[in-house]
Design a protein around this motif. Structure first.
Motif, short mmCIF file in Angstrom:
data_model
loop_
_atom_site.label_atom_id
_atom_site.label_comp_id
_atom_site.label_asym_id
_atom_site.label_seq_id
_atom_site.Cartn_x
_atom_site.Cartn_y
_atom_site.Cartn_z
N GLY A 296 -27.32 19.88 -21.69
CA GLY A 296 -26.45 18.72 -21.62
C GLY A 296 -25.38 18.97 -20.60
N ARG A 297 -25.16 18.05 -19.67
CA ARG A 297 -24.13 18.23 -18.67
C ARG A 297 -22.81 17.72 -19.19
NH1 ARG A 297 -24.05 21.59 -14.75
NH2 ARG A 297 -22.75 20.22 -13.53
N ALA A 298 -21.75 18.39 -18.84
CA ALA A 298 -20.42 17.95 -19.24
C ALA A 298 -19.73 17.30 -18.05
CB ALA A 298 -19.64 19.14 -19.77
N GLN A 299 -18.38 17.20 -18.12
CA GLN A 299 -17.68 16.55 -17.02
C GLN A 299 -17.90 17.31 -15.72
OE1 GLN A 299 -15.94 17.60 -19.81
NE2 GLN A 299 -14.88 15.86 -20.69
N PRO A 300 -18.06 16.59 -14.59
CA PRO A 300 -18.26 17.26 -13.31
C PRO A 300 -17.07 18.16 -12.98
CG PRO A 300 -18.78 14.92 -13.14
CD PRO A 300 -18.14 15.13 -14.47
N VAL A 301 -17.35 19.41 -12.63
CA VAL A 301 -16.30 20.36 -12.26
C VAL A 301 -15.82 20.05 -10.85
CG1 VAL A 301 -15.82 22.80 -11.86
CG2 VAL A 301 -17.27 22.11 -13.77
N LEU A 302 -14.52 20.16 -10.63
CA LEU A 302 -13.93 19.85 -9.33
C LEU A 302 -13.22 21.07 -8.77
CD1 LEU A 302 -12.33 16.35 -10.03
CD2 LEU A 302 -14.58 16.84 -9.09
N GLY B 218 -15.73 8.62 -11.97
CA GLY B 218 -15.05 8.21 -13.19
C GLY B 218 -13.67 7.65 -12.96
N THR B 219 -12.89 7.61 -14.04
CA THR B 219 -11.56 6.99 -14.02
C THR B 219 -10.42 7.99 -14.16
OG1 THR B 219 -11.70 6.66 -16.42
CG2 THR B 219 -12.45 4.85 -15.00
N HIS B 220 -10.74 9.23 -14.61
CA HIS B 220 -9.69 10.19 -14.92
C HIS B 220 -10.01 11.58 -14.35
CE1 HIS B 220 -8.74 7.07 -17.86
NE2 HIS B 220 -7.58 7.66 -18.09
N TRP C 139 -5.44 15.04 -19.14
CA TRP C 139 -6.13 13.97 -18.41
C TRP C 139 -5.12 13.01 -17.81
CZ3 TRP C 139 -11.12 14.30 -17.36
CH2 TRP C 139 -11.94 15.06 -18.18
N ILE C 140 -5.38 12.60 -16.58
CA ILE C 140 -4.53 11.61 -15.90
C ILE C 140 -5.44 10.59 -15.21
CG2 ILE C 140 -2.59 13.18 -15.50
CD1 ILE C 140 -4.01 12.97 -12.44
#
Length: 353
Positions: free
Chosen positions: A34-40, A83-85, A99-100
């Motif tokens: 399962g993939r989680a939030q994309p790492v930046l 995404g949005t955040h 989160w922002i």
């Protein structure tokens, strides 16, 4: 089992750069089923004094943390592709990871682009560094939920309840409900809207988590709800935010459950079937089993069954990295204290009473 304390954040007032030493060394999530939030990579230069919250879907903001325009924050992740955040590090806050909204600043690829010096900035680790912390957020908080299954089954018609017997594992041991990464609201990481909609209808229609035969066998015993697809639901809702694959997520969940069932807490319950147990007794059993203060991280949930008050679930706070065969005490003590929940209730026996 050990707990890695959060390293101190570094503040550079001359440049307005805020950098967390932990953030430079941790990659939030890696490959798995399962993939989680994309790492930046990179930084965000704040242009607005936006609220920075631990969860996107909650306005709760411990410490009333807001971005400081002109300050550069390290980026960790995005809530989804396009995404949005953004998830950023806000040093000094508790928790630091917040989160922002993406409109609160401008993303920059380097400290220089953000207007800050690189002389005191630690570089991120090389991509592909083979360490456990690359897949799991070291020092992250979580809650493990454990059912007293006979009480749950008093008011449930699920298949696992219809099949419960006095000699089954969950008749005298705590059963696994789930392991929940915190803060509350951190759920369905990288899960499609179609699967989220399916989760609301029929858990057994969800794809099964990819597990070894050994782990699946252990889970089927410790989590009776697998008969209703609870394992599929828990993986999608919570496991995808844990930072590992399903195999390790459930192995860690089972490790905690095993430790509690081998302790005086389980002995208290199995020895008092049909009798009342108070919250203070349960917390004291945790203190004796895992060390003074661990009971303050325990919460009881009760449910009414006619004129009886039954203890149906215990939740336990943890913080750190769960490792096989080690001591749970440091992880429990690293979690925040919680309110104790219901005052106590009856330890129910198998079968409708």
């Amino acid at each position: 089992m050990f707990f890695l304390p959060l390293p101190p954040s570094r503040v550079f007032p001359a440049t307005g750069l805020l950098v967390s030493a932990l953030a430079t060394a941790v990659i939030l999530f890696g490959a798995g089923s399962g993939r989680a939030q994309p790492v930046l990579d990179g930084f965000l230069r704040a242009t607005e004094a936006c609220a920075a919250t631990p969860a996107i879907r909650s306005a709760d903001n411990p410490g009333d943390i807001r971005l400081k325009p002109g300050t550069t924050y390290r980026l960790l992740a995005e809530n989804k592709a396009n995404g949005t955040h953004y998830l950023v590090v806000t040093p000094g806050a508790s928790p630091e990871k917040r989160w922002i909204e993406k409109t609160c600043g401008a993303r920059v690829a380097s400290v220089e682009a953000g207007g800050a010096s690189t002389a005191e900035t630690a570089p991120p680790p090389p991509r592909g560094t083979p360490r456990r912390a690359d897949r799991r957020m070291t020092g992250s908080r979580m809650i493990v939920a454990m059912n007293w299954q006979p009480a749950f089954c008093e008011t449930s018609g699920r298949p696992e309840c219809a099949a419960q017997t006095a000699d089954r594992f969950d008749a005298s041991n705590f059963a696994l409900h789930g392991l929940w990464p915190q803060p509350r609201g951190r759920e369905f990481c990288g899960v499609s809207s179609q699967l989220r909609e399916a989760d609301e209808r029929d858990w057994n229609a969800l794809p099964p988590p990819e597990l070894s035969a050994e782990t699946k066998k252990a889970l089927d015993e410790a989590m009776p709800g697998t008969r209703s697809g609870l394992d599929r639901h828990e993986w999608l809702r919570h496991g995808t935010c844990y930072g590992t694959d399903a195999e390790e997520y459930f192995q860690d969940s089972l490790e905690v459950l095993k430790a509690v069932n081998a302790s005086g807490v389980r002995a208290l319950f199995s020895g008092r079937v049909g009798q009342s147990v108070s919250r203070d007794e349960v917390r004291a059993a945790f203190d004796r089993s895992f060390g003074a203060g661990t009971g303050d991280r325990v919460r009881l949930t009760c449910r009414r069954d006619g004129g009886r008050e039954l203890i149906s679930e215990i939740t336990l706070g943890l913080s750190g990295d769960i490792r096989p065969g080690a001591d749970l005490a440091p992880l429990i003590l690293a979690a925040p204290e919680v309110r104790g929940g219901c005052a106590g209730g009856i330890v129910d026996a198998v079968g409708r009473q």
